[in-house]
Design a protein around this motif. Structure first.
Motif, PDB file in Angstrom:
ATOM      1  N   LEU A  75      21.455 -10.947  26.582  1.00 14.98           N
ATOM      2  CA  LEU A  75      20.421 -10.435  27.502  1.00 14.98           C
ATOM      3  C   LEU A  75      19.321  -9.625  26.794  1.00 14.98           C
ATOM      4  O   LEU A  75      19.345  -9.448  25.575  1.00 14.98           O
ATOM      5  CB  LEU A  75      21.067  -9.619  28.613  1.00 14.98           C
ATOM      6  CG  LEU A  75      22.049 -10.377  29.515  1.00 14.98           C
ATOM      7  CD1 LEU A  75      22.465  -9.510  30.696  1.00 14.98           C
ATOM      8  CD2 LEU A  75      21.472 -11.681  30.036  1.00 14.98           C
ATOM      9  N   SER A  76      18.402  -9.113  27.623  1.00 13.42           N
ATOM     10  CA  SER A  76      17.141  -8.570  27.094  1.00 13.42           C
ATOM     11  C   SER A  76      17.290  -7.396  26.132  1.00 13.42           C
ATOM     12  O   SER A  76      16.629  -7.359  25.095  1.00 13.42           O
ATOM     13  CB  SER A  76      16.247  -8.142  28.259  1.00 13.42           C
ATOM     14  OG  SER A  76      16.909  -7.179  29.052  1.00 13.42           O
ATOM     15  N   SER A 114      15.062 -15.966  34.082  1.00 14.06           N
ATOM     16  CA  SER A 114      15.035 -14.526  34.375  1.00 14.06           C
ATOM     17  C   SER A 114      13.598 -14.064  34.613  1.00 14.06           C
ATOM     18  O   SER A 114      12.640 -14.676  34.114  1.00 14.06           O
ATOM     19  CB  SER A 114      15.621 -13.800  33.161  1.00 14.06           C
ATOM     20  OG  SER A 114      15.260 -12.449  33.158  1.00 14.06           O
ATOM     21  N   ILE A 115      13.475 -12.929  35.301  1.00 14.77           N
ATOM     22  CA  ILE A 115      12.167 -12.274  35.430  1.00 14.77           C
ATOM     23  C   ILE A 115      11.642 -11.842  34.060  1.00 14.77           C
ATOM     24  O   ILE A 115      10.477 -11.503  33.930  1.00 14.77           O
ATOM     25  CB  ILE A 115      12.240 -11.042  36.354  1.00 14.77           C
ATOM     26  CG1 ILE A 115      13.340 -10.071  35.869  1.00 14.77           C
ATOM     27  CG2 ILE A 115      12.454 -11.441  37.803  1.00 14.77           C
ATOM     28  CD1 ILE A 115      13.171  -8.653  36.331  1.00 14.77           C
ATOM     29  N   TYR A 139      14.842 -12.483  24.368  1.00 19.53           N
ATOM     30  CA  TYR A 139      15.544 -13.052  25.532  1.00 19.53           C
ATOM     31  C   TYR A 139      14.525 -13.741  26.457  1.00 19.53           C
ATOM     32  O   TYR A 139      14.722 -14.898  26.871  1.00 19.53           O
ATOM     33  CB  TYR A 139      16.272 -11.923  26.257  1.00 19.53           C
ATOM     34  CG  TYR A 139      16.840 -12.245  27.617  1.00 19.53           C
ATOM     35  CD1 TYR A 139      17.934 -13.095  27.757  1.00 19.53           C
ATOM     36  CD2 TYR A 139      16.301 -11.667  28.774  1.00 19.53           C
ATOM     37  CE1 TYR A 139      18.468 -13.371  29.008  1.00 19.53           C
ATOM     38  CE2 TYR A 139      16.844 -11.926  30.024  1.00 19.53           C
ATOM     39  CZ  TYR A 139      17.921 -12.775  30.144  1.00 19.53           C
ATOM     40  OH  TYR A 139      18.448 -13.035  31.385  1.00 19.53           O
ATOM     41  N   TYR A 166      16.441 -15.229  37.701  1.00 23.77           N
ATOM     42  CA  TYR A 166      17.164 -14.133  38.336  1.00 23.77           C
ATOM     43  C   TYR A 166      16.479 -12.800  38.098  1.00 23.77           C
ATOM     44  O   TYR A 166      16.091 -12.483  36.971  1.00 23.77           O
ATOM     45  CB  TYR A 166      18.578 -13.999  37.769  1.00 23.77           C
ATOM     46  CG  TYR A 166      19.529 -15.108  38.133  1.00 23.77           C
ATOM     47  CD1 TYR A 166      20.032 -15.225  39.426  1.00 23.77           C
ATOM     48  CD2 TYR A 166      19.941 -16.026  37.183  1.00 23.77           C
ATOM     49  CE1 TYR A 166      20.906 -16.239  39.756  1.00 23.77           C
ATOM     50  CE2 TYR A 166      20.825 -17.051  37.509  1.00 23.77           C
ATOM     51  CZ  TYR A 166      21.299 -17.146  38.803  1.00 23.77           C
ATOM     52  OH  TYR A 166      22.177 -18.148  39.118  1.00 23.77           O
ATOM     53  N   PRO A 167      16.416 -11.996  39.162  1.00 26.75           N
ATOM     54  CA  PRO A 167      16.100 -10.574  38.979  1.00 26.75           C
ATOM     55  C   PRO A 167      17.352  -9.892  38.407  1.00 26.75           C
ATOM     56  O   PRO A 167      18.351 -10.573  38.139  1.00 26.75           O
ATOM     57  CB  PRO A 167      15.841 -10.100  40.413  1.00 26.75           C
ATOM     58  CG  PRO A 167      15.764 -11.329  41.263  1.00 26.75           C
ATOM     59  CD  PRO A 167      16.542 -12.392  40.561  1.00 26.75           C
ATOM     60  N   GLY A 168      17.366  -8.578  38.257  1.00 30.58           N
ATOM     61  CA  GLY A 168      18.581  -7.874  37.854  1.00 30.58           C
ATOM     62  C   GLY A 168      19.659  -8.083  38.919  1.00 30.58           C
ATOM     63  O   GLY A 168      19.373  -7.936  40.098  1.00 30.58           O
ATOM     64  N   GLY A 179      21.730  -5.772  29.402  1.00 28.49           N
ATOM     65  CA  GLY A 179      20.463  -6.028  30.099  1.00 28.49           C
ATOM     66  C   GLY A 179      19.665  -4.752  30.308  1.00 28.49           C
ATOM     67  O   GLY A 179      20.177  -3.642  30.113  1.00 28.49           O
ATOM     68  N   THR A 180      18.408  -4.916  30.742  1.00 26.85           N
ATOM     69  CA  THR A 180      17.548  -3.776  31.032  1.00 26.85           C
ATOM     70  C   THR A 180      17.790  -3.282  32.455  1.00 26.85           C
ATOM     71  O   THR A 180      17.524  -2.128  32.784  1.00 26.85           O
ATOM     72  CB  THR A 180      16.074  -4.197  30.827  1.00 26.85           C
ATOM     73  OG1 THR A 180      15.961  -4.666  29.485  1.00 26.85           O
ATOM     74  CG2 THR A 180      15.096  -3.073  31.057  1.00 26.85           C
ATOM     75  N   THR A 181      18.303  -4.170  33.307  1.00 23.91           N
ATOM     76  CA  THR A 181      18.528  -3.800  34.705  1.00 23.91           C
ATOM     77  C   THR A 181      19.944  -3.267  34.951  1.00 23.91           C
ATOM     78  O   THR A 181      20.291  -2.963  36.091  1.00 23.91           O
ATOM     79  CB  THR A 181      18.296  -5.029  35.625  1.00 23.91           C
ATOM     80  OG1 THR A 181      19.155  -6.088  35.188  1.00 23.91           O
ATOM     81  CG2 THR A 181      16.859  -5.496  35.592  1.00 23.91           C
ATOM     82  N   TRP A 275       7.800  -6.045  32.900  1.00 22.20           N
ATOM     83  CA  TRP A 275       8.330  -6.986  33.891  1.00 22.20           C
ATOM     84  C   TRP A 275       7.679  -6.733  35.245  1.00 22.20           C
ATOM     85  O   TRP A 275       7.141  -5.645  35.495  1.00 22.20           O
ATOM     86  CB  TRP A 275       9.850  -6.808  34.016  1.00 22.20           C
ATOM     87  CG  TRP A 275      10.623  -7.350  32.851  1.00 22.20           C
ATOM     88  CD1 TRP A 275      10.132  -8.042  31.784  1.00 22.20           C
ATOM     89  CD2 TRP A 275      12.033  -7.244  32.640  1.00 22.20           C
ATOM     90  NE1 TRP A 275      11.156  -8.371  30.927  1.00 22.20           N
ATOM     91  CE2 TRP A 275      12.331  -7.903  31.424  1.00 22.20           C
ATOM     92  CE3 TRP A 275      13.088  -6.671  33.353  1.00 22.20           C
ATOM     93  CZ2 TRP A 275      13.614  -8.000  30.915  1.00 22.20           C
ATOM     94  CZ3 TRP A 275      14.371  -6.769  32.847  1.00 22.20           C
ATOM     95  CH2 TRP A 275      14.641  -7.427  31.650  1.00 22.20           C
TER      96      TRP A 275
HETATM   97  C1  AKB Z   1      18.345  -8.226  31.855  1.00 23.97           C
HETATM   98  O1  AKB Z   1      18.114  -7.088  32.265  1.00 23.97           O
HETATM   99  O2  AKB Z   1      18.182  -8.598  30.700  1.00 23.97           O
HETATM  100  C2  AKB Z   1      18.829  -9.250  32.866  1.00 23.97           C
HETATM  101  C3  AKB Z   1      17.711 -10.033  33.439  1.00 23.97           C
HETATM  102  C4  AKB Z   1      16.751  -9.398  34.351  1.00 23.97           C
HETATM  103  O3  AKB Z   1      17.588 -11.176  33.149  1.00 23.97           O
HETATM  104  N1  AKB Z   1      19.562  -8.616  33.896  1.00 23.97           N
END
Ligand code: AKB
Length: 317
Positions: A75-76, A114-115, A139, A166-168, A179-181, A275
């Motif tokens: 992930l991010s 992903s967003i 990512y 996908y959002p978080g 992830g960032t979320t 984002w």
């Molecule tokens: C992330 O935060 O990297 C993921 C995503 C928004 O794709 N949850």
């Protein structure tokens, strides 16, 4: 007779999607795989490194796979620690899946985007399906490129590729990782343990999120939609809800009035700022009738109730 392959079955989304697919198709029709194999009450998760093309192709052949959900990815936030490895894992594995799907005539393939495909140039509010993509993280770059590869295999070879940005994702069944979320899940774990939370994003950073039940339903609805309805073969924007760390804290305080959050933004703040804060999903609504069910207090209500149940069960053991 469907035979389903899932990669990344042990991840946040994979854990719950695997159960949903087992409910839908039966245990014997779902081949769950992950880089970390294990056995649980739903059966085994077998070892598969999706970067290993031969291993992947052999499994698809041997198991006569008809649908693939390719969830394996870095992930991010954690992806930034080793960009080249992240690219290899996220993109090489996806090309392996697409090639195998073409060769062995797999009927449908699902790619989680992903967003994170959106970057500095995108309008942040109600970001549209066709917004310019200039992702900031490796990512995001791998997802933006992955979307194009999916579209390519659809238009050139007719592979039925379907995808969601996908959002978080927020859920009580599994933990996110890297992830960032992720804060939007961590915060509930702290609240039910009566602990304070230190948030790595600033209090006003709004991000698009989705509750796990909605995310799973979106995935299954997209995969079940008639082929001719799927007009977007890169990836669909889907909307769940949007909120800031301050807003989720306010929601949690309805259950835990003494809950406190401190803000110490780190490198993830910059990722989040690039984002969208909310998503326009008109096209998903139009093509396959997408609509989310959960808003912020619904999420808090269910997260807190389910996490408390788990906590009480642990206490009893
Ligand atoms: C992330 O935060 O990297 C993921 C995503 C928004 O794709 N949850």
């Amino acid at each position: 007779m469907e035979r389903i392959l899932i990669t990344g079955s042990g991840g946040q989304l994979g854990t719950v999607l695997r159960k949903a697919l087992i409910d839908k198709y039966g245990t014997e029709r779902v081949v769950a795989t992950d880089i970390r194999p294990r056995t649980d009450e739903f059966g085994s998760i077998d070892l598969l490194n999706a970067v290993d093309r031969n291993g992947l192709e052999n499994l698809i052949k041997e198991q006569s796979i008809t649908q693939i959900y390719h969830l394996a990815a870095i992930l991010s936030a954690s992806g930034e620690a080793d960009p080249v490895r992240t690219w290899d894992i996220n993109l090489k594995s996806w090309l392996n899946v697409l090639e195998a799907a073409r060769k062995y005539k797999v009927e449908k393939v699902f790619f989680p985007s992903s967003i994170a495909v959106f970057g500095a140039s995108a309008n942040k509010v109600d970001t549209s399906q066709t917004e310019y993509l200039d992702p900031l993280t490796v990512y995001g770059i791998s997802k933006a490129a992955g979307e194009q590869w999916g579209n390519y295999y659809f238009s050139k070879f007719g592979v039925d590729v379907r995808s969601i940005r996908y959002p978080g994702v927020i859920g009580h069944e599994s933990l996110p990782g890297g992830g960032t979320t992720d804060y939007a899940v961590e915060i509930y774990h702290k609240a039910i343990n009566n602990e304070a939370y230190t948030c790595y994003l600033s209090k006003n950073t709004a991000l698009p999120m989705i509750y796990m039940a909605d995310a799973i339903r979106a995935t299954l609805e997209l995969m079940d939609a008639p082929k001719e309805k799927i007009k977007t073969r890169t990836s669909y924007n889907i909307n769940g809800l949007s909120f800031t760390p301050e807003e989720i804290t306010r929601s949690i305080k309805k259950w835990y009035p003494n809950f406190t959050v401190e803000y110490q933004p780190d490198f993830r703040q910059k990722i989040a700022e690039n984002w969208p804060s909310s998503i326009d999903d008109t096209q998903a609504q139009r093509d396959w009738n997408w609509s989310p069910h959960y808003q912020l207090d619904d999420v808090s209500n269910e997260m807190i109730a389910e996490l408390r149940k788990k906590q009480n069960l642990l206490k009893e053991v």
